[in-house]
Design an enzyme around this catalytic site. Structure first.
Site, PDB file in Angstrom:
ATOM      1  N   ASN A 134      35.617  35.366  34.721  1.00 37.16           N
ATOM      2  CA  ASN A 134      37.036  35.799  35.410  1.00 37.16           C
ATOM      3  C   ASN A 134      36.883  36.440  36.458  1.00 37.16           C
ATOM      4  OD1 ASN A 134      39.878  36.331  34.988  1.00 37.16           O
ATOM      5  ND2 ASN A 134      38.918  38.354  35.147  1.00 37.16           N
ATOM      6  N   GLU A 135      37.371  35.388  37.536  1.00 37.36           N
ATOM      7  CA  GLU A 135      37.439  36.089  38.845  1.00 37.36           C
ATOM      8  C   GLU A 135      36.325  36.875  39.144  1.00 37.36           C
ATOM      9  OE1 GLU A 135      40.489  39.454  39.509  1.00 37.36           O
ATOM     10  OE2 GLU A 135      41.556  37.678  39.509  1.00 37.36           O
ATOM     11  N   GLU A 157      46.775  38.577  28.274  1.00 35.98           N
ATOM     12  CA  GLU A 157      45.925  39.280  28.228  1.00 35.98           C
ATOM     13  C   GLU A 157      46.432  40.798  27.881  1.00 35.98           C
ATOM     14  OE1 GLU A 157      44.478  40.616  32.109  1.00 35.98           O
ATOM     15  OE2 GLU A 157      43.088  41.501  31.417  1.00 35.98           O
ATOM     16  N   CYS A 161      40.598  40.575  33.262  1.00 36.91           N
ATOM     17  CA  CYS A 161      39.308  41.446  33.388  1.00 36.91           C
ATOM     18  C   CYS A 161      39.013  42.095  32.070  1.00 36.91           C
ATOM     19  CB  CYS A 161      40.081  42.672  34.328  1.00 36.91           C
ATOM     20  SG  CYS A 161      40.002  42.188  35.999  1.00 36.91           S
TER      21      CYS A 161
END
Ligand code: AHR
Length: 644
Positions: free
Chosen positions: A371-372, A29, A244
């Site tokens: 994503n989560e 990321e 994120c």
């Protein structure tokens, strides 16, 4: 006191089971300056004048740059978006040279300085156009519209010229100017300077200093030393672009893959929710290419049609969904990604891949969606729409869903419930918890239902209260990873997170690898990941421990390609632990086993002053009817039995 009798370990080849051949991989990321200023070796910071207060409260379009006026030189700058180089790259700097003197122009500080290596070649490029500098705002006219001679220099802090090139900007239309500069000296803190040599004005954009030396020699490629330590991890897969960053801080900040391919000046850079700017210099094509160069399966994660639940500076209430009217177009974008990765060159997106230099498919097999995320009705509706479309058009692609940011709780339960309902191939779990948690939960996956979705443990790390990368945290992860191997039939992928952190610019610790512009610091956690991934297997062989010992975690795998058998032993106890093993039923082996041991003080960390405080020690062990080894207190031992 007589030494304790060795603990007998019995490996059971009759109970062998196939496990994931890609179990241990990388989570990448752009956090902690992991991409720009990290893996992406562009030397110019804010090369396209798109930094803004969105990126960081104190930043603007000129951050990273300063005006130069030397020896009678007089200049100023302004920002222009009247004639953008590309709509995705709307701003340009206009340099007004009043008096060239001994230098009138701009200077870039790079990422903590521009790193130059003596004799290395750097591709310097920029887009420029002549601007009209006549009596604007009624001021005194200057410049006569003639071509503007320009010099660019790489300079030391004291102004010594370490390389330069000259250009003429002759056209009122945007033109690209390029040159190659060879650095005369090494300098970790050089600067870039561009000077106008005549009165007049020029607009400038996409100013770049890019090293020719990249990983595998790829143009626009990766920083070679950082890429190499990633390659040394022998990753089974590469997950990108987050985290994120994938779902973004609001709907317009979602990572939209089509904006990140093609000519660099046409990519849409944007603010990075970790508090800086992402240029998209590493975009989807580069991620696919890098996966291939690492020998890793590509594992992209696209937003599930919603942005992060913490978007808009809320604590959990910021999730927004793409309007339903726009979902068809968004779903098409996801399908286009699959075509970009795998489609024939005769297809629309396969042709674009070929135009970007890769006619062969990238062989995408897995696609993360979300994503989560907070599992809300807004999420679920959009996730189902995307999943159904991918399943229908591309049944060959395995979609990976999400189960929120924690190892349990409402999102975790809701994510798994949804997975069961729609028969999802795989679910992404994330957890950042204390080392004790990892030690106490080594059996987590033993009881997972083998008929349900597989698991991708997409983000995990053992967090000390002070977030230090201690040996204790690394050994807790190692113990847990023996459980991942044991459950490699249901846990298909696992990746430590985050991966990279630039010293002085971290938003999140611990990370697996720290770096500066010139150096790399490997953590104890890195060594654990490396030992597990370099000695991975595709078959798990159960091990029976002949006696009680709570401190020991053990796993044994076979690599069917080499025929080697590998035993990993973690001793999380305060005392050394002798173990013995009879390898005779496991195959025919060479005479000597290779052994790697990572041991030390639980609080030990690697520092820039002592980078090898915790590092594996290599040794050998004769292979006989009975292998005996003493596992040091607080240690990971990997024993590799090479097939004969
Ligand atoms: O790994 C850092 C962050 O942790 C990721 O961006 C996010 O998915 C998680 O919360």
């Amino acid at each position: 006191m007589s030494p304790a009798a060795p603990l007998a370990l019995t490996v059971k080849p009759d109970e062998a089971k196939a496990i994931s051949p890609h179990l241990f991989g990388l989570f990448f990321e752009d956090i902690n300056w992991g991409a720009d200023g990290g893996l992406y070796p562009e030397r110019i910071r804010n090369r396209s004048f798109e930094f803004s207060a969105m990126s960081h409260p104190t930043w603007n379009n000129f951050t990273g740059w300063e005006l130069v006026e030397r020896g009678g030189g007089r200049a100023w700058w302004s920002l222009d978006q009247g004639i953008p180089l590309h709509p995705n790259n709307p701003h340009a700097l206009v340099l007004h040279v009043r008096e060239p003197g001994e230098g009138a122009g701009i200077r870039n500080e790079g990422f903590d300085g521009i790193v130059l290596e003596k004799g290395a070649k750097y591709d310097v490029s920029f887009f420029g156009r002549l601007t009209y500098m006549g009596a604007r705002w009624g001021g005194e006219p200057f410049g006569d519209g003639s071509p503007m001679p320009v010099v660019v220099r790489l300079e030391s802090e004291s102004g010594e010229v370490l390389g330069e090139a000259s250009f003429d900007i002759t056209s009122p239309e945007w033109e690209k100017h390029t040159a190659t500069i060879t650095a005369k000296k090494s300098d970790p803190k050089a600067h870039f300077v561009l000077l106008g040599k005549a009165p007049g004005g020029i607009a400038l954009d996409m100013i770049s200093v890019f090293p020719q030396d990249t990983f595998k020699g790829r143009p626009n490629g990766m920083r070679p030393d950082l890429a190499q330590v990633l390659a040394d991890l022998k990753p089974g897969f590469l997950r990108f672009p987050g985290g994120c960053v994938a779902h973004g801080h609001n709907l317009s900040n979602m990572y939209r893959w089509p904006d990140t391919i093609g000519p660099l000046e046409e990519r849409r850079g944007m603010f990075n929710l970790w508090g800086y700017h992402q240029s998209m210099g590493i975009g989807y094509h580069e991620y696919f290419q890098f996966s291939e160069d690492l020998g890793a399966e590509p594992l992209p994660v696209v937003p599930a049609g919603v942005c992060c639940q913490n978007a808009g500076h809320t604590k959990g209430g910021g999730q927004h969904g793409i309007p339903l009217d726009d979902m068809d177009a968004y779903i098409q974008e996801v399908l286009d990604l699959i075509e970009y990765a795998n489609g024939p060159v005769s297809s629309e997106w396969g042709a674009k891949r070929a135009a970007n230099g890769h006619p062969e498919p990238f062989n995408l097999k897995w696609l993360g969606v979300g994503n989560e995320d907070h599992i809300t009705p807004v999420f679920e509706q959009r996730f189902r729409m995307i999943y159904d479309a991918v399943k229908e058009k591309h049944p060959e692609i395995e979609v990976i869903g999400t189960s929120g940011p924690f190892w349990h709780g409402p999102d975790f339960d809701a994510g798994w419930k949804l997975a069961r309902e729609i028969d999802l191939p795989m679910v992404d779990e994330h957890y950042y918890v204390a080392p004790e948690w990892f030690l106490e939960n080594q059996e987590r996956y033993d009881s997972y239902d083998r008929n349900e979705s597989k698991v991708y443990l997409g983000e995990y790390a053992a967090h000390e209260p002070d977030r230090a990368n201690t040996l204790r945290s690394a050994l807790a992860e190692a113990a847990f990873m023996t459980g991942l191997e044991r459950n490699g039939d249901i846990v298909h992928f696992a990746s430590y997170a985050p991966l990279l952190g630039r010293e002085g610019h971290t938003q999140w610790r611990p990370d697996l690898i720290y770096f500066t512009g010139t150096d790399i610091l490997l953590t104890p956690n890195y060594h654990v990941q490396k030992l597990f991934a370099q000695h991975a297997g595709d078959t798990f062989l159960p091990v029976e421990v002949g006696g009680q010992n709570e401190a020991l975690s053990v796993s044994c795998v076979k690599d069917s390609q080499s025929g080697d058998v590998i035993i990993k032993l973690v001793n999380n106890g305060d005392a050394a632990l002798p173990v013995s093993l009879d390898p005779s039923k496991l195959g025919k082996f060479a005479r000597t086993a290779k052994v790697w041991t990572l041991a030390g003080d639980l609080k030990a960390v690697n520092t820039w002053e002592q980078p090898d405080q915790v590092a594996p020690q290599e040794s050998t062990l004769p292979i006989s009817a009975k292998l005996e080894r003493e596992l040091p207190a607080h240690s990971l031992t990997v024993i590799r039995l090479p097939a004969r």
